[in-house]
Design a protein around this motif. Structure first.
Motif, PDB file in Angstrom:
ATOM      1  N   ASP A 149       0.891  -4.407  -0.054  1.00  0.00           N
ATOM      2  CA  ASP A 149       1.395  -3.770  -1.270  1.00  0.00           C
ATOM      3  C   ASP A 149       1.180  -4.691  -2.468  1.00  0.00           C
ATOM      4  O   ASP A 149       1.699  -5.809  -2.509  1.00  0.00           O
ATOM      5  CB  ASP A 149       2.886  -3.463  -1.097  1.00  0.00           C
ATOM      6  N   GLN A 163       2.158  -2.648  -7.652  1.00  0.00           N
ATOM      7  CA  GLN A 163       1.780  -1.652  -8.647  1.00  0.00           C
ATOM      8  C   GLN A 163       0.284  -1.428  -8.465  1.00  0.00           C
ATOM      9  O   GLN A 163      -0.346  -2.042  -7.602  1.00  0.00           O
ATOM     10  CB  GLN A 163       2.086  -2.145 -10.064  1.00  0.00           C
ATOM     11  N   SER A 164      -0.282  -0.559  -9.246  1.00  0.00           N
ATOM     12  CA  SER A 164      -1.728  -0.368  -9.169  1.00  0.00           C
ATOM     13  C   SER A 164      -2.420  -1.642  -9.641  1.00  0.00           C
ATOM     14  O   SER A 164      -2.135  -2.157 -10.731  1.00  0.00           O
ATOM     15  CB  SER A 164      -2.145   0.812 -10.044  1.00  0.00           C
ATOM     16  N   THR A 217      -8.090   1.787   0.681  1.00  0.00           N
ATOM     17  CA  THR A 217      -7.027   1.658  -0.311  1.00  0.00           C
ATOM     18  C   THR A 217      -6.440   3.021  -0.628  1.00  0.00           C
ATOM     19  O   THR A 217      -7.059   4.065  -0.381  1.00  0.00           O
ATOM     20  CB  THR A 217      -7.554   1.020  -1.608  1.00  0.00           C
ATOM     21  N   GLY A 218      -5.224   3.005  -1.195  1.00  0.00           N
ATOM     22  CA  GLY A 218      -4.558   4.248  -1.566  1.00  0.00           C
ATOM     23  C   GLY A 218      -3.325   3.971  -2.395  1.00  0.00           C
ATOM     24  O   GLY A 218      -2.973   2.814  -2.661  1.00  0.00           O
ATOM     25  N   ASN A 219      -2.639   5.033  -2.781  1.00  0.00           N
ATOM     26  CA  ASN A 219      -1.461   4.906  -3.641  1.00  0.00           C
ATOM     27  C   ASN A 219      -0.203   5.464  -3.004  1.00  0.00           C
ATOM     28  O   ASN A 219       0.806   5.680  -3.683  1.00  0.00           O
ATOM     29  CB  ASN A 219      -1.724   5.591  -4.984  1.00  0.00           C
ATOM     30  N   THR A 220      -0.224   5.699  -1.691  1.00  0.00           N
ATOM     31  CA  THR A 220       0.972   6.105  -0.956  1.00  0.00           C
ATOM     32  C   THR A 220       1.281   5.033   0.080  1.00  0.00           C
ATOM     33  O   THR A 220       0.361   4.412   0.625  1.00  0.00           O
ATOM     34  CB  THR A 220       0.761   7.457  -0.254  1.00  0.00           C
ATOM     35  N   TRP A 228      -6.083   8.598   0.655  1.00  0.00           N
ATOM     36  CA  TRP A 228      -6.641   7.245   0.756  1.00  0.00           C
ATOM     37  C   TRP A 228      -8.162   7.308   0.881  1.00  0.00           C
ATOM     38  O   TRP A 228      -8.731   8.305   1.339  1.00  0.00           O
ATOM     39  CB  TRP A 228      -6.066   6.531   1.978  1.00  0.00           C
ATOM     40  N   THR A 235      -9.322   0.038  -7.374  1.00  0.00           N
ATOM     41  CA  THR A 235      -8.020  -0.052  -8.030  1.00  0.00           C
ATOM     42  C   THR A 235      -7.050   0.887  -7.327  1.00  0.00           C
ATOM     43  O   THR A 235      -7.295   2.092  -7.242  1.00  0.00           O
ATOM     44  CB  THR A 235      -8.124   0.319  -9.516  1.00  0.00           C
ATOM     45  N   ALA A 236      -5.967   0.342  -6.805  1.00  0.00           N
ATOM     46  CA  ALA A 236      -4.941   1.118  -6.100  1.00  0.00           C
ATOM     47  C   ALA A 236      -3.749   0.195  -5.872  1.00  0.00           C
ATOM     48  O   ALA A 236      -3.840  -1.022  -6.073  1.00  0.00           O
ATOM     49  CB  ALA A 236      -5.461   1.656  -4.770  1.00  0.00           C
ATOM     50  N   ARG A 237      -2.647   0.761  -5.439  1.00  0.00           N
ATOM     51  CA  ARG A 237      -1.472  -0.077  -5.169  1.00  0.00           C
ATOM     52  C   ARG A 237      -1.545  -0.698  -3.777  1.00  0.00           C
ATOM     53  O   ARG A 237      -1.151  -1.843  -3.585  1.00  0.00           O
ATOM     54  CB  ARG A 237      -0.187   0.740  -5.302  1.00  0.00           C
ATOM     55  N   TYR A 238      -2.031   0.060  -2.787  1.00  0.00           N
ATOM     56  CA  TYR A 238      -1.956  -0.389  -1.394  1.00  0.00           C
ATOM     57  C   TYR A 238      -3.354  -0.635  -0.829  1.00  0.00           C
ATOM     58  O   TYR A 238      -4.332   0.020  -1.221  1.00  0.00           O
ATOM     59  CB  TYR A 238      -1.237   0.646  -0.528  1.00  0.00           C
TER      60      TYR A 238
END
Length: 498
Positions: free
Chosen positions: A413, A416-417, A441-444, A451, A467-470
């Motif tokens: 994690d 943030q993005s 990568t993904g944002n969930t 993803w 670019t992503a949070r996870y």
């Protein structure tokens, strides 16, 4: 009764008299309370149910020592004050016998909710993605429920810890409930802002990091160094816990001998320990051990290490020296090794080939014998003398290694993005082994259809470039040399502000 005269005439209607004998009832009934409020209770309007052992009984009730008055079941009261109360009831039967020991129950009414206080929390603002809260209540024995950022309240205890918090505002709430069921109607609240440093690196380098990921059936997390990902060996033990692993035995050479598992190692003193199963050639045995130099400390392949039975071992023989040795009846080969190996842990390896035995210490070959053994043997650890120095083994692994295997990391994690940059890793790839690294990568928090797919990262240090949070990485290990495995030692990924 009837009369008869002298002529023999008898009265056809005899005279009759009937009467009843009544035995006095002197036994009083017994009274039982069958329902009453819980103790403590937050209900000021209690109700009581009761019965008697005699069905025609009447009842008298008393509250808090007042005079007994006639009552029926259930008996209810309203508007009682907080505090201790006592209810009594006695039965009277039809003969007037009164229960001399009224049934009694005492309980406490508590309608006041406890007050909750947060005594410690994170700084505001905070640069950490973790937070810990300490809290208390005005009533001892209270239980607590907590919530973060508007989620449902759930049971919790103090301290309550949170990890993986992202940037932004957060609110923690906690409420206490006492033993009577009164809940704090105004939960204590704590709000703060998380400002995570943007830019840095995250990665995996320990056994705990790697075991947080997902291992398929052919992957094994070893305790080598701080922890490594390898292919699963045929037999292995990290000697964790307090007992020998399943499938191992320990036999004392003499009274008092034994094997002890503690602090991530097995210590053998006056005993021999090994696997119940036996195995054939074309395999390797690798282990980290500390020889103390006492006589006849031995580790390697063997049957039982007695006499001249076949064995391929590292041994101290008569003591204060270390040898790489092959023994099979009259066949006896040995190479004296450096005395500096005594007294400190080293990495040992024995390769049991079809027509040769090769010995390694700390990655360097130290001996080789052109010998053939096709019989079955087992990995063994042996220390002959009780109390004269012990033999310690940190871990042991025996090939062949199963292949291929896939490891997926825990979800990393960024808070943030972020821009995910260089993915770097340290690995060991003996001849015949391979390692393929890829990322998605993904944002969930949990990978789903939004993803990206896994994309191969060809070389350590190459940029992920998304670019992503996870982020999650995948390691695919394989070998065509059954005595060797790919080794993934650590992984780091860089990130910066978008």
């Amino acid at each position: 009764m009837k009369a008869a005269d002298a002529a023999g005439n008898s009265d056809a209607t005899p005279a009759s008299f009937s009467w009843t004998i009544t035995i006095p009832d002197t036994t009083p009934p017994d009274t039982t309370i069958t329902a009453s409020p819980s103790n403590p209770s937050n209900n000021p309007n209690p109700s009581f149910s009761f019965t008697s052992t005699e069905g025609s009984s009447t009842f008298e009730c008393s509250l808090d020592g007042a005079a007994f008055v006639s009552c029926v079941s259930p008996q209810s009261y309203t508007g009682l004050a907080d505090g201790s109360h006592t209810f009594q009831v006695k039965a009277t039967d039809a003969a007037g016998n009164v229960d001399a020991s009224p049934a009694s129950t005492t309980w406490t009414i508590d309608t006041l909710a406890p007050d909750t206080t947060i005594t410690s929390g994170p700084s505001d603002p905070s640069t950490s993605g973790t937070a810990s809260f300490i809290f208390s209540a005005t009533e001892s024995g209270s239980t607590f429920q907590c919530t973060l950022d508007g989620a449902a309240f759930t049971s919790c205890t103090s301290p309550k810890n949170y990890t993986g918090l992202g940037n932004g505002n957060h609110t923690f709430q906690v409420k206490a409930a006492d033993a009577a069921g009164n809940s704090d109607a105004t939960p204590e609240s704590f709000s703060w802002t998380v400002n995570l440093p943007v830019g840095g690196s995250i990665g995996d380098a320990t056994a705990a990091d790697f075991t947080a990921g997902t291992l398929d059936a052919n992957i094994y997390v070893s305790q080598t160094a701080d922890g490594e990902v390898i292919l699963r060996p045929t037999a292995a033990s990290e000697f964790e816990g307090t007992a020998l692993p399943a499938g191992w035995f320990s036999t004392a050479w003499s009274a008092g001998g034994g094997s002890t598992v503690a602090n991530g190692a097995v210590t053998v003193d006056g005993a021999r320990s090994g696997t119940n199963g036996t195995y054939g050639n074309n395999r390797s045995l690798e282990f980290v051990a500390t020889f103390t130099g006492a006589p006849w400390q031995e580790i390697g392949f063997g049957t039982d290490f007695s006499g001249t039975t076949r064995q391929m071992i590292f041994t101290t023989k008569e003591g204060n020296a270390l040898y790489a040795r092959f023994l099979n009846g009259s066949q006896n080969n040995q190479t004296l090794l450096s005395s500096s190996l005594i007294g400190s842990p080293h990495l040992y390896r024995i390769e049991w080939n079809a027509s040769s035995i090769v010995y390694f210490v700390d990655g360097s070959q130290v001996a080789s014998f052109a010998r053939t053994i096709s019989s079955q043997m087992r990995p063994l650890i042996s220390d002959y003398d009780v109390g004269n120095g012990v033999l310690k083994v940190d871990w042991m692994r025996m090939s062949p290694y199963v292949s291929p295997g896939t490891f997926q990391s825990r979800i990393i994690d960024g808070g943030q993005s972020v821009n995910w940059g260089a993915l770097t890793w340290t690995s060991s790839l003996p001849a015949g082994t391979s390692l393929i690294m890829s990322v998605r990568t993904g944002n969930t928090p949990t990978p789903d259809g939004t993803w990206s797919s896994y994309v191969t990262v060809p070389t350590s240090g190459d940029s992920v470039g998304t670019t992503a949070r996870y982020l999650q990485y995948r390691a695919q290990l394989s070998t065509t040399a059954n005595k060797s495995t790919s080794v993934l030692k650590d992984v780091t990924v860089q990130y910066t502000a978008p």
